[in-house]
Design a protein around this motif. Structure first.
Motif, mmCIF file in Angstrom:
data_model
loop_
_atom_site.group_PDB
_atom_site.id
_atom_site.type_symbol
_atom_site.label_atom_id
_atom_site.label_comp_id
_atom_site.label_asym_id
_atom_site.label_seq_id
_atom_site.Cartn_x
_atom_site.Cartn_y
_atom_site.Cartn_z
ATOM 1 N N TRP A 1 44.442 2.946 14.677
ATOM 2 C CA TRP A 1 44.376 4.277 14.578
ATOM 3 C C TRP A 1 42.885 4.839 14.441
ATOM 4 N N ASP A 2 42.679 5.941 15.261
ATOM 5 C CA ASP A 2 41.241 6.503 15.177
ATOM 6 C C ASP A 2 41.279 7.697 14.425
ATOM 7 N N VAL A 3 42.003 8.519 14.660
ATOM 8 C CA VAL A 3 41.986 9.832 13.998
ATOM 9 C C VAL A 3 43.595 10.098 13.420
ATOM 10 N N VAL A 4 43.637 10.395 12.028
ATOM 11 C CA VAL A 4 44.935 10.932 11.427
ATOM 12 C C VAL A 4 45.057 12.055 10.848
ATOM 13 N N GLU A 5 46.092 12.643 11.036
ATOM 14 C CA GLU A 5 46.374 14.055 10.225
ATOM 15 C C GLU A 5 46.780 13.730 8.993
ATOM 16 N N ASP B 1 48.300 25.651 2.152
ATOM 17 C CA ASP B 1 47.453 24.319 2.292
ATOM 18 C C ASP B 1 46.964 23.889 3.567
ATOM 19 N N PRO B 2 45.729 23.587 3.877
ATOM 20 C CA PRO B 2 45.390 22.829 4.982
ATOM 21 C C PRO B 2 45.911 21.567 5.304
ATOM 22 N N GLU B 3 46.104 21.124 6.406
ATOM 23 C CA GLU B 3 46.270 19.932 6.838
ATOM 24 C C GLU B 3 44.897 19.459 7.637
ATOM 25 N N TYR B 4 44.307 18.158 7.652
ATOM 26 C CA TYR B 4 43.118 17.722 7.815
ATOM 27 C C TYR B 4 43.114 16.592 8.870
ATOM 28 N N TRP B 5 42.100 16.563 9.816
ATOM 29 C CA TRP B 5 41.829 15.414 10.447
ATOM 30 C C TRP B 5 41.003 14.589 9.804
ATOM 31 N N ALA B 6 41.277 13.186 9.968
ATOM 32 C CA ALA B 6 40.428 12.297 9.185
ATOM 33 C C ALA B 6 40.255 10.997 10.013
ATOM 34 N N VAL B 7 38.985 10.530 10.283
ATOM 35 C CA VAL B 7 38.720 9.438 10.939
ATOM 36 C C VAL B 7 38.788 8.179 10.129
ATOM 37 N N VAL B 8 39.656 7.204 10.633
ATOM 38 C CA VAL B 8 39.998 5.842 9.859
ATOM 39 C C VAL B 8 38.832 5.023 9.709
#
Length: 349
Positions: free
Chosen positions: A82-86, A257-264
């Motif tokens: 996985w590259d990007v996760v919410e 609340d914010p949801e975020y993109w994160a990079v694994v």
């Protein structure tokens, strides 16, 4: 002469077609994992398909239920698929502390002043802001509720209530219903007395509660008349409203609340992942997202691009933020495990 020109034109077309095929063949895949449902459908239209069309890469979209254990296992064995996760805000904080997410390069995302405060962090960029709201079916009630105190008032507002089966959000609304001021919410909840107060308030309503675990359940239950009021994700209610279901939203007392993109951590596609997140953070793409599902954009320039009726349904609209409370992610990182354990034991009784 003409056959020669035609021959050369055909050859040029063939070369261009070959080059296009080579470019397509070498287009880098980027695996982006989000939470599914109506949100993912909006992400497809606003971010995934346009990113594919930009030629920067090809999004391979997947979904999950926020299981951090899957991400941790990938990182620990060094096989990151996985590259990007919410992720939700507490998981972003935990994952960043535990080394599960890459530190991002802030320069990729432009002027930080153009983002809603708190939506850019060392390990993530918020993709949208959502709210946990009170929703109701006006056809099943003699009058419209206006507060969480009304949610607890089964005499004037008879019928079943829907609440999320978990401590988070549920304990907050119980305290709000009990008269705790928004600015004192987490100060109270951080004390043993405050926690006991929240559970005592839930005891009062327990016989009337129908617990939900999936975001799709509240609008379905409200439409069917199984419950007359429910805590719900604002986007799920808005999607039902678009389909003609007559449901109302009470914004005062909502939790946003914010949801975020994160990079694994360890992805070989970090640069492309950051490029995708930057692409998804532009006002033009966020405009499409917020038109598809009413979650608040994080780039300040987006609101001006949206029609007034769309802005009015967003959690980040000034009128909707008034009387709302931000979820304290750090609180849930520090206290979430013990409170969820206590909640599960209470709910099972």
């Amino acid at each position: 002469m003409y056959p020669s020109l035609l021959k050369r034109a055909s050859l040029s077309c063939a070369i261009l077609a070959t080059l296009a095929g080579v470019t397509q063949a070498h287009a880098q895949n980027l695996t982006v994992i989000s939470f599914g449902g109506a949100t993912k459908a909006a992400q497809e239209q606003a971010y995934f398909k346009p990113f594919d069309q930009s030629g920067a890469g090809t999004v391979v979209a997947g979904e999950y239920n926020g299981e951090m254990a899957k991400i941790k296992a990938m990182v620990e064995v060094g096989k990151v698929s996985w590259d990007v996760v919410e992720v939700e805000s507490p998981e972003l904080l935990r994952g960043c502390d535990e080394g599960l997410f890459e530190h991002i390069d802030p320069a990729v995302f432009g002027d930080s002043a153009q983002y809603v405060p708190g939506t850019l962090s060392e390990c993530g960029v918020a993709t949208y802001v959502w709210s946990m709201v009170m929703a109701y079916n006006g056809a099943k009630l003699a009058k419209a509720p206006t507060s969480w105190a009304d949610f607890w008032d089964v005499k004037d507002f008879p019928g079943k209530r829907g609440l999320r089966k978990g401590a988070k959000y549920t304990l907050e609304v119980a305290l709000l219903a009990d008269g705790v001021k928004q600015e004192d919410l987490y100060k109270v909840l951080a004390t043993p007395e405050g926690v006991s107060r929240a559970f005592a308030k839930l005891d009062q309503l327990k016989p009337y509660i129908q617990w939900w675990e999936a975001g799709a359940q509240p609008p379905q239950w409200l439409a069917a008349g199984d419950v007359v009021m429910s805590a719900a994700y604002n986007g799920r209610i808005a999607a039902a409203q678009k389909e003609g279901v007559k449901l109302g939203i009470v914004w005062p007392g909502s939790l946003y609340d914010p949801e975020y993109w994160a990079v694994v951590k360890g992805t070989p596609n970090k640069a492309l992942a950051e490029k995708f997140i930057a692409f998804a953070s532009q006002p033009q793409t966020q405009k499409v997202f917020s038109e598809s599902i009413p979650y608040g954009p994080v780039h300040k320039g987006t609101l001006d691009l949206l029609p007034a009726e769309v802005r009015a349904a967003l959690p980040t609209a000034p009128a909707n933020l008034e009387g709302a409370r931000a979820v304290d992610a750090a609180f849930w990182v520090d206290h979430g495990e013990e409170l969820e354990t206590r909640f599960n034991a209470w709910a099972a009784r």
